[in-house]
Design an enzyme around this catalytic site. Structure first.
Site, PDB file in Angstrom:
ATOM      1  CB  SER A   1       2.733   2.031   6.477  1.00 11.40           C
ATOM      2  OG  SER A   1       1.425   1.955   6.950  1.00 11.40           O
TER       3      SER A   1
ATOM      4  CG  HIS B   1      -0.530   0.357   2.501  1.00  8.71           C
ATOM      5  ND1 HIS B   1      -0.124  -0.566   3.442  1.00  8.71           N
ATOM      6  CD2 HIS B   1      -0.398   1.562   3.100  1.00  8.71           C
ATOM      7  CE1 HIS B   1       0.237   0.051   4.547  1.00  8.71           C
ATOM      8  NE2 HIS B   1       0.084   1.350   4.383  1.00  8.71           N
TER       9      HIS B   1
ATOM     10  CG  ASP C   1       0.300  -3.993   2.786  1.00 10.66           C
ATOM     11  OD1 ASP C   1       0.851  -3.617   1.736  1.00 10.66           O
ATOM     12  OD2 ASP C   1      -0.346  -3.235   3.526  1.00 10.66           O
TER      13      ASP C   1
END
Lengths: 716, 716
Positions: B650, B81, B217
């Site tokens: 992230s 992402h 991810d």
């Protein structure tokens, strides 16, 4: 007939594969004593086999579900939801027992239940197979069915000559064995102790089928009898019934892995159905039900969208369709998750392989093949049968017209020979249905529903068509529209008085009626009666032929060292297992004991999570005394076990290895919806109230020291 | 100034109460070496402190989030992402890399990222507190603010004279310390390996913030530089960047309880805010935001209900309001569950009690009291400030008019002195906003929104009123209606060309305009500038006064044997902890490792649960080789730890006790939304991709043996 095996089976083996599955007849328990002991049971399995001895004679049928005596003075413990009608019956605008709960301060304050509420004590369970099948010998189909039916009715009638006795015949192993069940019918039942609804039903519909759960779903009733000790209608002069035995609520702690055992009245299961029936259920029945119900919901909602009155009229039907759809989907998901079709097929294939090696296999194989042919014939018309069933059950005016015609038919016979559902005693219910139609009907919705259902019917292959239906509804969409328009334009049944008048009319008066719907129903009647007769003929054949399959299965299991319990049929059964955690899905683990902390977490102040203030205060105070679970240092609420249950097991007492009452069954988990067909040990769980939670509530939150004392329990 | 304490603190104690909480500056790690060792770290804490040495110099900022070098040839591991824009940028109708994923067969096949995509390597982190505060000495309020601002801009400008360098000044402990952060800016970034979106984002929005999670991810990029080794724009002649260090992906197994450590760039936290700020956030800011956003959603949906065009125009704004509302509610629920107001208040009270026993307490107390007065003044106008903020941010045409007026104002100054957001480089963004307004606007909705917001404003007490707002919008509902009607009837800004023309107009041209909205914005401008000035003055005062509070807190913690990490501010931080299960609610236990079984369970075939066939086939095949977790006998997917993270983390690498890369952070759990204010060890968790899942995907499902080899990993 073919294989001869003794039932119940005498087995000493304990098979891990079978461990914890089973709704056993008490009489089978000595035969699986080894399994029971290995699972942790510390009593004598022989004691469990006697219905007239403790503890089984303390287990009763209450309000259609289960319960148990818990004091020598007839105190009965069951679920709040099982006793809900009693609580509701005693509630008034100024005395809301649903909201507030109830504690009878003394015997005089115990409140009479609604007059039709019953406590049934099983007093006899006798094998009468020979008597039931005597008249059926040599018969087939409908004749076999009728012979069994007549023998059953005769046995029941004879048994019920004894006043205060309710009798029934239980069919075990699908026609293999028949038992006469004799029950004492206690008619004076009173409300003694009920927690507030926000405790008894904490979580409501939202938490239904859900674990972790936090409901105190219990209520205490008391059974009364006449001064002569015999069952009697309510009278202030009645005295508490003295049961032959009662269960002692445990004061010991329980934890994960502990042995548990449950007795109660499970309703119906299909575990021993044939592999083709599993396939039909999973590949067609459930998916087609889901699709059909969804379609019907769409049609009703689409048609009623702009019509507030119609929307209200159909709200209840839509809710019911949605519930049934959800349940069917849950069952389907579960059976697929368990690979039920394949598992059952492989098991059956192995059974046949074993069977074919036995000396007397041919006759059994022939019977099974004949049974399979009956099932196959049913599959050949399953689409038609599903649609015709739904057309009759999910309409209001058409159903009323058919009911009225059928009733007029049946009334030409003596009452005892009338069809079940159309006897004199059923007429109150029929009247109610006819009245209710008023509030649940809108012509455009019923026509839209019928258009959908009959369009599906019209699309079926010719072999599934029924001439009378084709004549009444036409065979093309255009004919269907024209026929339905005419039918609903020319009927007077939309008016309640006309429906009730039609119900009173005799056959000739109905035949002379020019009401279009009554005429349509009259034209359909020969077909409906014929289909009904065909269904009974099939049922008779299966009753005759399935025992061959069941005997083969039982013998095959015996060769594996395993016993076979009969599928559930609302008779007293025992299951055993343990307090069990569960892994519902990857990464998630459910602990088997919930605590009062969960009540606080779920509390929103709004129904169904509106814990009463006294409960929240008591939790905050943390005064749990002897009822707290030491390992958690707090008060437990509900318990999860792997006990084998199904609908009807509500209110079943859960006992420990010593036979003490540790919990009260009240629900199962969502993942177990498919357990009526297949017991999957990974997912089958049952949900109970921890008796320590009940004791704490009765000691500290809504105190009833006199009742604790009566149950020989400490006051704190 | 008052208490003198050294920062970072030299501490040998390990407090269980503090264990695992903290986003530490690497330079602090030697000071908490005891804690780290006790938690299981096996390396030398001193090695972690050096930004220019391994492993910290392998940790980078990528596309606004975090990442790490994982090969000597500049391979960067970050989240799918985080790299999504790069994947999207390289997708075409006939080459859907989002759906299909991408494996560059060789270096030549690596695809250039969008030109604004950056990898930033921190090369310097120097304390420049004295330099930043030199000009602020003796000043207060706005002057203090401006002095710090000017010194910051000067330091950045000087630092960035070095080509290829990006610099910033980080404010630590709320104005207590300032650090100059120097970063190498790598501008040629390329896509190397991305799994299909249905793996990288498996579960999508449904699983966002959810544990148990099953997303892969991750994505591999590569940084390139010019042949001279210096940062360069994309060129086919560029060569892979050789990082000063890289992390080695682990080949060992991990399990619950194992030590874990994470490095990355967390965005912003508020953990060391004053108790009154916690109370304001929990008692007013979050509940009022929830209520206001709900009201705005209702107004928009109610107004646009029958107008399909308006509904489409506002769909995105409604979705954003709903997301923000949900997040605010989640934060509120979490802070209440953690009793954050009380916990912080009691902590602060204890701190003050301790402080008052110190010799030099008076000056500190005076500063803190002054800071509290500034906060109290803010509370006194919080309703007005919230409404005026929303009026400016949640309208389209009014916002456009205000922006245009403000821009014309700022354009009268030299570019460097213009307000941030109104400088020359911001004009592209403003143009975009003005264009976009077209697709997000319907006059009746904007008027309805303003009616709601301004009616609330009109109801505020006089002390919160602003004369210019009263004049422009009136002080009664009737006046408001009349003014808004006139304002929106007489504006031409509904047309894109007119908005863009207004943006080009200078101050005098705007002053002469008879456009009603431009006139309204001009009338409001003095108020908006005044409020902006007041806000900066408050910010300046807090910048001046908060250090007293922070020093007191640090000294108090020091007295307890505990160190204090600065609140997150997008600088490199390290947190440590362990692979941790979680009990989200009573009866439910989350295991810390998920498996491929969960992918199958969640798979529906429809987005976001549409696992690709090659993945499902590989799972069914069960060929997990060396990447399977032996204790589970299957392939793991994601990992849960108690690491302290927030937005910006992230893509942070998660290391084991030996500094090997075991996982890649990509999300946190819903229960941890409130962790930006309070770390509650019961609920704060972080969610990572297990590197064994990445290795398995790259070995068996979408093989890239050349990349495994480059990362020194086995090919299976």
């Amino acid at each position: 007939m073919s294989l001869s095996v003794s039932i119940p089976l005498a087995l000493g083996l304990n098979s891990a594969a079978q461990a914890d599955e089973g709704m056993w007849m008490p009489s089978q328990l000595p035969d699986i004593a080894g399994q029971l002991k290995a699972a942790g049971f510390r009593g004598n399995a022989r004691d469990l086999a006697e219905l007239a001895k403790p503890p089984m004679n303390a287990v009763v049928k209450v309000g259609g579900a289960s319960g148990a005596f818990v004091s020598k003075d007839g105190l009965v413990l069951t679920n709040h939801h099982v006793a809900f009608g009693v609580i509701q019956y005693n509630s008034k605008p100024d005395r809301d027992l649903i909201q507030d709960g109830y504690i009878a301060a003394d015997r005089a304050a115990e409140l009479p239940a609604n007059p039709d509420y019953r406590v049934l004590v099983t007093t006899g369970f006798d094998r009468i197979t020979d008597r039931i099948l005597a008249g059926a010998a040599g018969k087939q189909g409908r004749a076999y069915f009728d012979a069994v039916d007549a023998a059953t009715k005769a046995a029941v009638a004879e048994c019920e000559r004894e006043p205060g006795t309710r009798c029934s015949v239980a069919n075990m192993y699908y026609g293999t064995d028949f038992y006469l069940v004799r029950q004492l019918e206690l008619r004076d039942v009173r409300l003694v102790y009920a927690p507030p609804n926000a405790i008894g039903n904490y979580g409501g519909e939202v938490d239904n089928f859900v674990w972790p759960r936090h409901a105190g779903d219990f209520t205490l009733l008391r059974a009364y009898v006449g001064k002569d000790g015999k069952p009697a209608d309510y009278s202030p002069d009645n005295v508490p019934y003295v049961p032959p035995a009662h269960l002692q609520v445990s004061t010991r702690n329980v934890k994960e892995g502990d042995f548990a055992m449950l007795a109660g009245y499970p309703g119906v299961t299909f575990r021993h159905r044939m592999a083709s029936e599993f396939a039909n259920q999973i590949d067609w029945q459930l998916p087609s039900r889901v699709a059909l119900f969804q379609k019907m919901i769409d049609v009703i909602e689409g048609t009623a969208e702009k019509d507030e009155t119609a929307r209200v009229a159909y709200a209840s039907q839509v809710r019911s369709l949605k519930n049934n759809l959800k349940r069917a989907q849950g069952e389907l998901d579960g059976l697929r998750r368990s690979n039920a079709t394949r598992v059952r097929r492989e098991d059956e294939t192995s059974m046949f392989a074993w069977l074919d090696r036995q000396p007397d296999a041919a006759a059994t194989r022939a019977d099974i093949a004949a049974a399979q042919a009956v099932l196959d014939a049913g599959v050949a018309t399953r689409e038609r049968d599903q649609l015709i069933g739904v057309i009759q059950s999910q309409t209001q005016l058409l159903r009323a017209a058919i009911t009225v015609q059928r009733l007029a038919n049946e009334r030409t016979k003596p009452d005892a020979q009338r069809e079940t559902g159309y006897q004199q005693r059923d007429e109150v219910l029929i009247t109610g249905q006819l009245k209710q139609a008023q509030r649940r009907y809108a012509p455009q919705v019923e026509k839209a529903l019928l258009t959908e259902l009959l369009t599906q019917y019209q699309a079926l292959p010719a072999a599934q068509h029924v001439p009378e239906f084709d004549a009444v509804f036409g065979t093309t969409p255009a004919q269907l529209k024209q026929k339905l328009d005419a039918m609903y334009a020319g009927t007077q049944l939309g008016t309640e008085a006309n429906r009730l008048a039609a119900m009173q009319a005799d056959r000739s008066a109905l035949a002379a009626s020019n009401d279009t719907l009554l005429q349509a129903a009259a034209s359909l009647m020969p077909a409906l009666l014929r289909l009904d007769d065909e269904a009974k003929a099939s049922a008779g054949e299966l009753l005759r032929l399935r025992p061959a399959y069941m005997r083969a299965l039982i013998a095959y299991r015996q060769s594996q060292g395993r016993a076979v319990y009969p599928d559930a049929n609302s008779t007293l059964r025992v299951s055993y297992g343990r307090i069990s955690a569960m892994d519902p899905r990857d990464g998630v683990h459910y602990r088997p004991l919930t605590t009062v902390q969960g009540i606080v977490e779920k509390h929103t102040g709004e129904e169904p999570f509106d814990a009463p203030k006294p409960l929240l205060d008591a939790i905050a105070k943390g005064d749990f005394g002897t009822t707290a679970e030491p390992s958690l240092d707090t008060q437990t609420v509900d318990i999860l076990t792997n006990l084998d249950t199904t609908g009807g097991n509500s209110g079943s007492p859960v006992l420990d290895a010593q036979g003490k009452l540790i919990a009260l069954n009240f629900d199962s988990n969502w993942e177990a919806v498919s357990a009526s067909w297949m017991f999957d040990p990974r997912f089958k769980r049952a949900i109970h109230v921890d008796m320590r939670y009940m004791r704490w509530l009765m000691a500290k939150v809504y105190p009833a020291p006199h009742l604790l004392k009566e149950m020989n329990l400490p006051a704190e």
